[in-house]
Each structure stands twice: as C-alpha cells, then as structure tokens.
Design an enzyme around this catalytic site. Structure first.
Site, PDB file in Angstrom:
ATOM      1  CB  THR A  11      -6.648  50.107  46.606  1.00 48.72           C
ATOM      2  OG1 THR A  11      -6.316  50.001  45.220  1.00 48.72           O
ATOM      3  CG2 THR A  11      -5.729  51.116  47.248  1.00 48.72           C
ATOM      4  CG  ASP A  72     -14.506  48.592  41.069  1.00 48.87           C
ATOM      5  OD1 ASP A  72     -13.294  48.321  41.005  1.00 48.87           O
ATOM      6  OD2 ASP A  72     -15.357  48.028  40.359  1.00 48.87           O
ATOM      7  CG  ASP A 155      -4.978  59.106  33.914  1.00 45.75           C
ATOM      8  OD1 ASP A 155      -6.217  59.115  33.961  1.00 45.75           O
ATOM      9  OD2 ASP A 155      -4.258  59.143  34.936  1.00 45.75           O
TER      10      ASP A 155
HETATM   11  P1  ITT Z   1      -7.903  47.857  43.181  1.00 41.80           P
HETATM   12  O1  ITT Z   1      -9.035  46.994  42.727  1.00 41.80           O
HETATM   13  O2  ITT Z   1      -6.836  47.104  43.938  1.00 41.80           O
HETATM   14  O3  ITT Z   1      -8.352  49.084  43.908  1.00 41.80           O
HETATM   15  P2  ITT Z   1      -7.437  48.191  40.309  1.00 41.80           P
HETATM   16  O4  ITT Z   1      -6.297  48.778  39.527  1.00 41.80           O
HETATM   17  O5  ITT Z   1      -7.791  46.760  40.046  1.00 41.80           O
HETATM   18  O6  ITT Z   1      -7.135  48.430  41.870  1.00 41.80           O
HETATM   19  P3  ITT Z   1     -10.128  48.940  39.483  1.00 41.80           P
HETATM   20  O7  ITT Z   1     -10.625  47.575  39.694  1.00 41.80           O
HETATM   21  O8  ITT Z   1     -10.925  50.080  40.024  1.00 41.80           O
HETATM   22  O9  ITT Z   1      -8.665  49.134  40.097  1.00 41.80           O
HETATM   23  O10 ITT Z   1      -9.841  49.067  37.937  1.00 41.80           O
HETATM   24  C1  ITT Z   1     -10.144  50.154  37.255  1.00 41.80           C
HETATM   25  C2  ITT Z   1      -9.247  50.292  36.039  1.00 41.80           C
HETATM   26  O11 ITT Z   1      -9.723  51.490  35.436  1.00 41.80           O
HETATM   27  C3  ITT Z   1      -7.771  50.528  36.377  1.00 41.80           C
HETATM   28  O12 ITT Z   1      -6.985  49.389  36.259  1.00 41.80           O
HETATM   29  C4  ITT Z   1      -7.384  51.561  35.316  1.00 41.80           C
HETATM   30  O13 ITT Z   1      -7.023  50.910  34.124  1.00 41.80           O
HETATM   31  C5  ITT Z   1      -8.669  52.319  35.093  1.00 41.80           C
HETATM   32  N1  ITT Z   1      -8.705  53.536  35.923  1.00 41.80           N
HETATM   33  C6  ITT Z   1      -9.207  53.687  37.174  1.00 41.80           C
HETATM   34  N2  ITT Z   1      -9.046  54.944  37.597  1.00 41.80           N
HETATM   35  C7  ITT Z   1      -8.435  55.611  36.600  1.00 41.80           C
HETATM   36  C8  ITT Z   1      -7.976  56.929  36.448  1.00 41.80           C
HETATM   37  O14 ITT Z   1      -8.116  57.830  37.405  1.00 41.80           O
HETATM   38  N3  ITT Z   1      -7.388  57.252  35.303  1.00 41.80           N
HETATM   39  C9  ITT Z   1      -7.235  56.349  34.312  1.00 41.80           C
HETATM   40  N4  ITT Z   1      -7.616  55.077  34.374  1.00 41.80           N
HETATM   41  C10 ITT Z   1      -8.208  54.703  35.522  1.00 41.80           C
END
Ligand code: ITT
Length: 196
Positions: A11, A72, A155
């Site tokens: 990540t 993801d 969040d």
């Molecule tokens: P990686 O792909 O590098 O792991 P990313 O930030 O691009 O990191 P994701 O593709 O999983 O991660 O995107 C999911 C989005 O969903 C992330 O950018 C946040 O905006 C939201 N998200 C994920 N987990 C969350 C959480 O625990 N609380 C709030 N928002 C969250």
C-alpha cells in the site's frame, strides 16, 4: 507465531499501515512499500475490491518474490446501491480529493433518510505463492455534515454501529474496536498463526 515473519504490505497509504500495525501488534513484522524501497503507484483498474486487492498483491509479489498482502476498501452506501464502493478513492474525480469525495457523497444523499452504509475491506494475501482472501465489514450510517479530525477518507461522516461518534472523533484504538480493516486483519493473523 514467530515475530520474525516478514511480510510486505502493498500500500502507499500511510494511514492503512498505521491501522494494520495497531491491529496486529507485534505478531507480525509488517514492512510498508516505502520501507521496502518500492516506489510505484499500482493501478486499480477493476470493478471489484477483490480484483483490485489481487492486482496490488500480485504486482508486488512479482516484483519481490516475497510473501505480501494488500487491501482494498470501499464505503458501500445502501441508498446509493453500494456506491462509492470500489470507486471510493476517486469518487469525485481521478485526483482522489477527500473533501470533494465527501461533498459529492453528502450531495447525493441530500434529503435521504436511509443513511445506512458500511465499510468493507478485502485483504489479498499471497503466501508461499498462493492467494488467500479475507474480508472485514463495519456497519454504520452517514452523517449530514462531517465531524472530527482523526483518521482519514470518509471517517468524518461515518458513525459505526454501537457508537454515536464519527470514526474521525475516535482515537485510533477506538476506531480499531469497530473497524472493517481490523476485522480483516484479525483473520489474516489467525491464518498465519495456523500456518506456523
Ligand atoms: P492503496 O491502494 O495504496 O492501498 P488507497 O488510499 O488508494 O491506498 P483504496 O484504493 O483502498 O486505498 O481506496 C479506498 C478509499 O476509501 C480511500 O482513499 C479512502 O478515501 C476510503 N477509505 C478506505 N478506508 C477507509 C477508512 O478506514 N476510513 C475512511 N475512509 C476510508
């Protein structure tokens, strides 16, 4: 389980690394892409969390040959038929602007009384060359306006079931008590414990 298991977490999101580290304690040595000296932006071209998670874990496995995992996560809102879901990071456009994503979500939900939503995390582990998937879900609802300054992403507008505060009003330990990511991480740890 040996504390010397070394595993790369594929990540680029530092918040995810902190939350996973807190969830698994010292049962496992997690190495972020940054710590592993890997600087790539892995594409997430698929339309499911599962496929994007595999894209990330398999890309890093191909590069390093090491055991690794990715995750993801999507926010799935009932009244929006599961949106933003797999598009959570890019809901308001490719730049991944958190404030704009929240603004779009709240606009789409304006006047909607059904505020139910959940976060869903899918972890893709590549262990000794084979993929294993783990899922964690946190049910809750979406607020009318953002509140709180902890955490990241959506969040400030998400209240987990069992609490009255948004995730962004909770300490990292409190968020972990409810969190989708922690639930998926628990399964990852149990799997690895069983392999020892
Ligand atoms: P990686 O792909 O590098 O792991 P990313 O930030 O691009 O990191 P994701 O593709 O999983 O991660 O995107 C999911 C989005 O969903 C992330 O950018 C946040 O905006 C939201 N998200 C994920 N987990 C969350 C959480 O625990 N609380 C709030 N928002 C969250």
């Amino acid at each position: 389980m040996s504390q010397h298991i070394r595993i790369i977490f594929a990540t680029n999101n530092a918040h995810k690394v902190e939350e996973i580290q807190l969830a698994i304690g010292n049962t496992l040595g997690v190495i972020s892409l940054r710590q592993a000296g890997i600087d790539i932006d892995i594409p997430e071209p698929h339309d499911t969390l599962e496929a994007n998670a595999l894209e990330k874990s398999s890309t890093i496995h191909r590069l390093t040959g090491e055991n690794c995992f990715s995750e993801d996560t999507g926010l799935e809102v009932t009244a929006l038929n599961g949106e933003p879901g797999v598009k959570s990071a890019r809901y308001a456009g490719d730049h991944g602007d958190t404030e704009k994503n929240i603004e779009k979500l709240l606009q789409k939900l304006a006047g909607t009384t059904d505020r139910r939503a959940h976060f869903r995390t899918v972890i893709s582990l590549i262990w000794q060359g084979h993929e294993h998937l783990f899922e964690g879900i946190c049910e809750g609802h979406i607020l009318e306006t953002p509140v709180g300054s902890h955490g990241f992403g959506y969040d400030p507008v998400f209240v987990p079931e069992g609490d009255t505060r948004s995730f962004a009003q909770l300490s990292p330990e409190e968020k972990n008590r409810y969190s989708h990511r922690r639930k998926a991480a628990d399964q990852l740890v149990s799997f690895l414990q069983q392999t020892q």
